[in-house]
Design a protein around this motif. Structure first.
Motif, PDB file in Angstrom:
ATOM      1  N   TYR A   1       0.825  -1.195   0.000  1.00 47.29           N
ATOM      2  CA  TYR A   1       0.000   0.000   0.000  1.00 47.29           C
ATOM      3  C   TYR A   1       0.871   1.261   0.000  1.00 47.29           C
ATOM      4  O   TYR A   1       0.548   2.257  -0.677  1.00 47.29           O
TER       5      TYR A   1
ATOM      6  N   GLN B   1       0.863   4.045  -2.942  1.00 46.23           N
ATOM      7  CA  GLN B   1       0.696   5.473  -2.713  1.00 46.23           C
ATOM      8  C   GLN B   1       1.706   6.298  -3.500  1.00 46.23           C
ATOM      9  O   GLN B   1       1.407   7.391  -3.980  1.00 46.23           O
ATOM     10  N   HIS B   2       2.921   5.786  -3.662  1.00 45.92           N
ATOM     11  CA  HIS B   2       3.967   6.498  -4.407  1.00 45.92           C
ATOM     12  C   HIS B   2       3.746   6.391  -5.915  1.00 45.92           C
ATOM     13  O   HIS B   2       3.960   7.351  -6.664  1.00 45.92           O
TER      14      HIS B   2
ATOM     15  N   LYS C   1       0.887   4.560  -8.202  1.00 45.57           N
ATOM     16  CA  LYS C   1      -0.299   3.717  -8.240  1.00 45.57           C
ATOM     17  C   LYS C   1      -0.365   2.869  -9.497  1.00 45.57           C
ATOM     18  O   LYS C   1      -0.699   1.681  -9.446  1.00 45.57           O
TER      19      LYS C   1
END
Length: 333
Positions: free
Chosen positions: A259, A263-264, A266
């Protein structure tokens, strides 16, 4: 000889007899095994229990009654003859048990004289009264007992109950007797046929008890085995629970890392997850990834038609397009 002289001789002789009687009846001896009581004009004094030479007023003023200190035995239901034979009195010993069976019960009562005054004056025949009280006591106890108890393991309790009841009765009668013990001699059935039947019942009872004990032993063994199996199952379940918890913790940690990566970046992470999932779900499939003009990625698993004729090309990345002769169309090869 004159009449006066004869009267004098008779008077002197009478006085001499009285004096001799007074001398010989004024002393008495109490043995160590005896107890004595002095009676003055029919009234009894306190018992004398110490042995030795004793003095009293001459007869007929006082007289002495000696009683033994020894322990006596009352034989109830039988009598031993001088030649060693035993005579039984079934009329006295025949009794009904609490479960309506008939038994013959012989016993012996140990007793002693503890109050000479009461023994001599409070009852005309203390031993006969003791016999009647013994009969009443043993019949009462047998009447409240089962035949199995009377013939087998319950004899000790019957003896104790009879002794307590008999002692209480004798104490109420106050005849100077103390009951020491009651001992059953014979408790049997009235005839051979009944004895044989009861023996068969007793054997069956013993067999039943043996089977019950064996069943209890088997039950304990199986219970121990079941307890061991239960503990093993609980132990395995506990280990499995811990393993699943640790595995879940690992999966959570992995998800958290994915996850964070998601977040960095997608898009890349999403495509990577899709490819890894396809590889896990279809490990032996050959996958061609094509990018059509619309920019939408399609995933098409193709089986090799003839593995000996043509080796399938390797899977391309998401940005590569597998086409034939560079025209961007797929023939299905």
């Amino acid at each position: 000889m004159s009449t006066k002289r004869l009267i004098s001789i008779i008077a002197v002789s009478f006085i001499g007899i009285i004096l001799l009687s007074a001398v010989f009846t004024s002393w008495y001896t109490v043995d160590e095994s005896e107890q004595a009581i002095v009676i003055t004009f029919g009234e009894a004094s306190d018992p004398i229990t110490e042995s030795g030479l004793k003095f009293k007023l001459p007869w007929p003023i006082q007289k002495v009654e000696k009683l033994s200190k020894e322990t006596f035995g009352l034989k109830f239901g039988y009598k031993q003859t001088p030649d060693g034979k035993v005579d039984s009195f079934d009329k006295d010993t025949k009794m009904i048990t609490g479960d309506d069976n008939i038994v013959l019960t012989d016993l012996i009562v140990q007793w002693k004289i503890t109050d000479p005054k009461a023994y001599l004056f409070y009852s005309e025949n203390p031993q006969e009264l003791l016999h009647d009280a013994t009969s009443a006591s043993i019949r009462s106890v047998i009447g409240n007992s089962r035949i199995d108890d009377a013939l087998t393991s319950g004899k000790a309790q019957i003896e104790a109950d009879t002794r307590d009841l008999l002692a209480s009765l004798i104490e109420k009668y106050n005849v100077g007797i103390t009951v020491l013990s009651v001992k059953l001699q014979d408790v049997e059935l009235p005839n051979a046929e009944v004895r044989s039947a009861f023996t068969a019942v007793t054997d069956a009872e013993e067999t039943k008890n043996t089977k019950v004990n064996q069943a209890g032993k088997y039950e304990n063994q199986k219970m121990s085995e079941a307890e061991g199996e239960k503990d093993a199952i609980i132990s395995n379940a506990t280990g499995y629970k811990i393993a699943r918890i640790e595995q879940a913790k690992g999966d959570v940690a992995l998800f958290n890392k994915l996850y964070a990566e998601y977040q960095h970046n997608k898009e890349i992470t999403r495509q990577r997850l899709i490819m890894e999932t396809l590889d896990a779900v279809l490990p032996n499939a050959q996958i061609y990834i094509m990018n059509d003009e619309g920019g939408t990625m399609k995933y098409l698993p193709l089986q090799t038609m003839d593995s000996n004729k043509q080796t399938p090309p390797p899977a391309t990345s998401s940005n590569e397009t597998k086409t034939e002769e560079g025209d961007g169309n797929n023939d299905g090869k």
